[in-house]
Write an enzyme that holds these catalytic residues in place. Structure first.
Site, PDB file in Angstrom:
ATOM      1  N   GLY A 204      20.733  15.516 -13.759  1.00 16.34           N
ATOM      2  CA  GLY A 204      22.062  16.033 -14.084  1.00 16.34           C
ATOM      3  C   GLY A 204      21.950  17.500 -14.457  1.00 16.34           C
ATOM      4  O   GLY A 204      20.863  18.073 -14.425  1.00 16.34           O
TER       5      GLY A 204
ATOM      6  N   THR B 131      17.422  15.128 -21.818  1.00 14.63           N
ATOM      7  CA  THR B 131      16.334  15.076 -22.797  1.00 14.63           C
ATOM      8  C   THR B 131      16.604  14.007 -23.851  1.00 14.63           C
ATOM      9  O   THR B 131      15.695  13.272 -24.235  1.00 14.63           O
ATOM     10  CB  THR B 131      16.135  16.467 -23.436  1.00 14.63           C
ATOM     11  OG1 THR B 131      15.833  17.393 -22.397  1.00 14.63           O
ATOM     12  CG2 THR B 131      15.000  16.459 -24.447  1.00 14.63           C
TER      13      THR B 131
ATOM     14  N   GLU C  97      11.774  18.300 -17.993  1.00 16.12           N
ATOM     15  CA  GLU C  97      11.917  19.510 -17.159  1.00 16.12           C
ATOM     16  C   GLU C  97      11.089  19.384 -15.886  1.00 16.12           C
ATOM     17  O   GLU C  97      10.393  20.320 -15.481  1.00 16.12           O
ATOM     18  CB  GLU C  97      11.467  20.753 -17.945  1.00 16.12           C
ATOM     19  CG  GLU C  97      12.173  20.951 -19.267  1.00 16.12           C
ATOM     20  CD  GLU C  97      13.568  21.566 -19.150  1.00 16.12           C
ATOM     21  OE1 GLU C  97      14.152  21.563 -18.031  1.00 16.12           O
ATOM     22  OE2 GLU C  97      14.077  22.018 -20.180  1.00 16.12           O
TER      23      GLU C  97
ATOM     24  N   CYS D 143      35.292  24.499 -11.600  1.00 18.42           N
ATOM     25  CA  CYS D 143      35.161  25.673 -12.478  1.00 18.42           C
ATOM     26  C   CYS D 143      33.853  26.429 -12.280  1.00 18.42           C
ATOM     27  O   CYS D 143      33.687  27.530 -12.819  1.00 18.42           O
ATOM     28  CB  CYS D 143      35.290  25.245 -13.934  1.00 18.42           C
ATOM     29  SG  CYS D 143      36.866  24.461 -14.316  1.00 18.42           S
TER      30      CYS D 143
ATOM     31  N   SER E 188      23.673  17.649 -20.159  1.00 12.99           N
ATOM     32  CA  SER E 188      24.159  16.310 -19.795  1.00 12.99           C
ATOM     33  C   SER E 188      23.432  15.210 -20.566  1.00 12.99           C
ATOM     34  O   SER E 188      23.702  14.029 -20.350  1.00 12.99           O
ATOM     35  CB  SER E 188      24.010  16.092 -18.284  1.00 12.99           C
ATOM     36  OG  SER E 188      22.648  16.085 -17.905  1.00 12.99           O
TER      37      SER E 188
ATOM     38  N   CYS F 123      37.363  23.172 -18.514  1.00 12.17           N
ATOM     39  CA  CYS F 123      38.528  22.298 -18.340  1.00 12.17           C
ATOM     40  C   CYS F 123      38.374  20.916 -18.962  1.00 12.17           C
ATOM     41  O   CYS F 123      39.337  20.147 -18.990  1.00 12.17           O
ATOM     42  CB  CYS F 123      38.858  22.165 -16.853  1.00 12.17           C
ATOM     43  SG  CYS F 123      37.708  21.100 -15.960  1.00 12.17           S
TER      44      CYS F 123
ATOM     45  N   CYS G 138      32.268  21.920 -14.274  1.00 14.10           N
ATOM     46  CA  CYS G 138      32.555  20.987 -13.181  1.00 14.10           C
ATOM     47  C   CYS G 138      32.527  21.745 -11.854  1.00 14.10           C
ATOM     48  O   CYS G 138      32.434  22.975 -11.828  1.00 14.10           O
ATOM     49  CB  CYS G 138      33.902  20.292 -13.402  1.00 14.10           C
ATOM     50  SG  CYS G 138      35.303  21.358 -13.056  1.00 14.10           S
TER      51      CYS G 138
END
Ligand code: ADP
Ligand code: ZN
Length: 185
Positions: free
Chosen positions: A15, A22, A89, A180, A19, A148, A177
């Protein structure tokens, strides 16, 4: 999930930034530790200036890890009784990390990887596509778009750079998103 017994496999948590990749890696690792399993966690040494051994989420959860430069170094550090390997990572390793994860899984190790699936321009972040293809379990997480409020699958870069990766710069990225997100800062 009801995980199988006595065999290894690969889990990938992917993601955008923020998000909770981790956090989710830490959650799974802590549960394995509660289950009395032997766990080792690795992360890439992305910045030589720090010898940072902690995996830290944006919400300040922490886990002790071994920083490595190349994915193959996992084999030097791997203890014979390790049952679970966590890698944070994972997108910062080269394509060889896919073979390393597969070799671990064939040895019977549960491999939990967390990493970005897209770069700051929304392009697939190698080696994540290859890793997702060979994984048994894939979890795609979304953040919250800071513009948003919709679910966010992109990492918006806020500072100009020619580099694909800008590390250590606080405030350099935010979750956005598809609508945006802008390809450039
Ligand atoms: P990742 O590893 O995916 O970058 P972390 O696990 O480090 O994510 O951090 C996730 C946490 O970041 C969330 O639980 C929340 O506390 C915080 N956070 C900050 N900004 C956002 C955002 N825009 N959307 C969702 N979570 C955010
Ligand atoms: Zn948005």
């Amino acid at each position: 999930h009801q995980f199988p017994k006595d065999i290894g496999w690969i889990e990938v948590v992917c993601g955008p930034m923020f998000s909770g990749k981790t956090e989710e890696l830490i959650r799974r690792v802590k549960r394995a530790v509660y289950g009395k399993q032997r766990v080792q966690v690795f992360k890439p040494k992305v910045d030589d200036r720090y010898d940072e051994t902690q995996v830290v989420s944006h919400s300040q959860l922490k886990l002790t890890s071994t920083p490595i430069e190349r994915a193959e170094e996992i084999f030097y550090h791997l203890l014979p009784d390790t049952q679970v390997v966590g890698i944070d990572e994972v997108q910062f390793f080269g394509p060889e990390v896919v073979q390393v994860c597969e070799a671990l899984a064939y040895r019977g190790v549960r491999v939990i990887c967390a990493g970005l699936d897209q770069d700051y321009q929304g392009r697939p972040f190698e080696p994540m596509p290859q890793l997702l293809a060979v994984a048994e379990y894939v979890t795609k997480q979304l953040a919250i778009c800071v513009v948003c409020g919709n679910p966010a699958n992109r990492s918006q870069r806020l500072v100009s750079s020619e580099e694909r990766v800008v590390v250590g710069a606080a405030g350099a990225y935010e979750a956005r998103c598809r609508r945006c997100h802008l390809g450039e800062p």
